[in-house]
Design a protein around this motif. Structure first.
Motif, short mmCIF file in Angstrom:
data_model
loop_
_atom_site.label_atom_id
_atom_site.label_comp_id
_atom_site.label_asym_id
_atom_site.label_seq_id
_atom_site.Cartn_x
_atom_site.Cartn_y
_atom_site.Cartn_z
N ASP A 87 0.85 -1.20 0.00
CA ASP A 87 0.00 0.00 0.00
C ASP A 87 0.89 1.25 0.00
O ASP A 87 1.47 1.61 1.03
N ASP A 88 1.01 1.90 -1.16
CA ASP A 88 1.81 3.11 -1.27
C ASP A 88 0.96 4.36 -1.44
O ASP A 88 1.46 5.41 -1.83
N SER A 89 -0.35 4.24 -1.13
CA SER A 89 -1.25 5.38 -1.31
C SER A 89 -1.13 6.40 -0.19
O SER A 89 -1.44 7.58 -0.38
N SER A 90 -0.69 5.99 0.99
CA SER A 90 -0.55 6.87 2.15
C SER A 90 0.56 6.34 3.03
O SER A 90 0.88 5.15 3.00
N PRO A 91 1.17 7.22 3.84
CA PRO A 91 2.14 6.73 4.82
C PRO A 91 1.48 5.71 5.75
O PRO A 91 0.32 5.86 6.12
N VAL A 92 2.22 4.68 6.12
CA VAL A 92 1.67 3.56 6.89
C VAL A 92 2.21 3.55 8.31
O VAL A 92 3.42 3.69 8.52
N VAL A 93 1.31 3.40 9.27
CA VAL A 93 1.67 3.04 10.64
C VAL A 93 1.24 1.59 10.82
O VAL A 93 0.08 1.25 10.59
N LEU A 94 2.17 0.74 11.19
CA LEU A 94 1.92 -0.70 11.25
C LEU A 94 1.82 -1.16 12.69
O LEU A 94 2.76 -0.99 13.48
N GLY A 95 0.67 -1.75 13.06
CA GLY A 95 0.46 -2.28 14.39
C GLY A 95 0.56 -3.80 14.39
O GLY A 95 -0.15 -4.46 13.62
N LEU A 96 1.42 -4.37 15.23
CA LEU A 96 1.68 -5.81 15.26
C LEU A 96 1.46 -6.33 16.68
O LEU A 96 2.00 -5.77 17.64
N MET A 97 0.69 -7.43 16.82
CA MET A 97 0.39 -7.97 18.14
C MET A 97 0.51 -9.49 18.14
O MET A 97 0.02 -10.16 17.24
N SER A 98 1.15 -10.02 19.19
CA SER A 98 1.24 -11.47 19.38
C SER A 98 1.41 -11.76 20.86
O SER A 98 2.19 -11.10 21.54
N TYR A 99 0.67 -12.79 21.35
CA TYR A 99 0.85 -13.20 22.74
C TYR A 99 2.18 -13.93 22.90
O TYR A 99 2.98 -13.63 23.79
N GLU A 100 2.43 -14.90 22.02
CA GLU A 100 3.67 -15.67 22.09
C GLU A 100 4.82 -14.87 21.48
O GLU A 100 4.62 -13.91 20.72
N PRO A 101 6.07 -15.26 21.80
CA PRO A 101 7.22 -14.57 21.19
C PRO A 101 7.15 -14.66 19.67
O PRO A 101 6.85 -15.71 19.12
N ALA A 102 7.42 -13.56 19.01
CA ALA A 102 7.33 -13.54 17.55
C ALA A 102 8.40 -12.64 16.96
O ALA A 102 8.73 -11.59 17.53
N THR A 103 8.91 -13.08 15.83
CA THR A 103 9.76 -12.23 15.00
C THR A 103 8.95 -11.83 13.79
O THR A 103 8.53 -12.68 13.00
N TRP A 104 8.71 -10.55 13.64
CA TRP A 104 7.91 -10.02 12.54
C TRP A 104 8.86 -9.66 11.39
O TRP A 104 9.73 -8.81 11.53
#
Length: 213
Positions: free
Chosen positions: A108-125
């Motif tokens: 999505d290059d139509s607007s600047p992006v703020v990315l929200g990431l959530m995980s209970y367990e340990p995660a590498t995004w």
């Protein structure tokens, strides 16, 4: 009035008018033209895309069997084919939380992006950015520690119970997560209402594209 006198009078008046016109300074059109100030182009407002999981995906090489299956296999490997008992599987029940991975491709290059990431367990995004994508900020939330790759020098705000010691991570107060809806705390952290939300109990790969809701 004599005709000669009238002709002479007209000549004098015409001469006076021409002299006055010639004595005026010639204005340079290029210097007198008013150049309007350029109208500033407003930067598009940022949008918040949120992804939530309980746990990420295990590597393809990982042992994905349940704890009881692992326990049973261990007993059989030792020559014991009797049914397992709960008190025999303590080592399998108390295994540490495994760091899993979640891949997010953003086009999505139509607007600047703020990315929200959530995980209970340990995660590498693992973030994959298409050319032209403006990633403004990343917000990571959860219970166990989180980490992220592929975001360059972007700001990373962290809301986890366990401290997340990733590079460029700024630990904030409190923690939250959900794979069923966007928490109000996520929108408060971003200062934006979520434009899209994707959530699963176990999630391995997600795509953020233009126009998604």
């Amino acid at each position: 009035m004599r005709p000669g006198y009238l002709s002479q009078l007209c000549f004098l008046l015409l001469t006076a008018c021409l002299s006055a016109a010639c004595s005026r300074p010639i204005q340079n059109a290029s210097t007198s033209r008013t150049i309007p100030n350029p109208i500033p182009v407003a930067e598009p407002a940022a949008v918040l895309h949120v992804i939530g999981v309980y746990q990420g995906a295990l590597p393809a090489s990982a042992d994905k069997r349940a704890w009881w299956a692992k326990c049973q296999a261990a007993k059989r490997a030792a020559g014991d084919h009797a049914a397992i008992k709960p008190n025999e599987c303590g080592d399998f029940l108390s295994q540490p939380h495994v760091q899993r991975t979640v891949t997010v491709n953003i086009s999505d290059d139509s607007s600047p992006v703020v990315l929200g990431l959530m995980s209970y367990e340990p995660a590498t995004w693992q973030i994959e950015l298409a050319p032209g994508v403006q990633l403004r900020k990343v917000i990571m939330a959860g219970y166990h520690q989180q980490s992220v790759t592929g975001v360059g020098d972007r700001q990373i705000d962290v809301y986890t119970y366990e401290r997340s010691e990733c590079e460029r991570c700024v630990q904030k107060g409190g923690h939250f997560y959900s794979y069923q809806q966007v928490p109000a705390k996520m929108e408060a952290a971003a200062g934006l209402k979520a434009k899209s939300f994707q959530g699963n109990y176990t999630g391995g790969r997600y795509v953020v594209f233009k126009g998604m809701q």
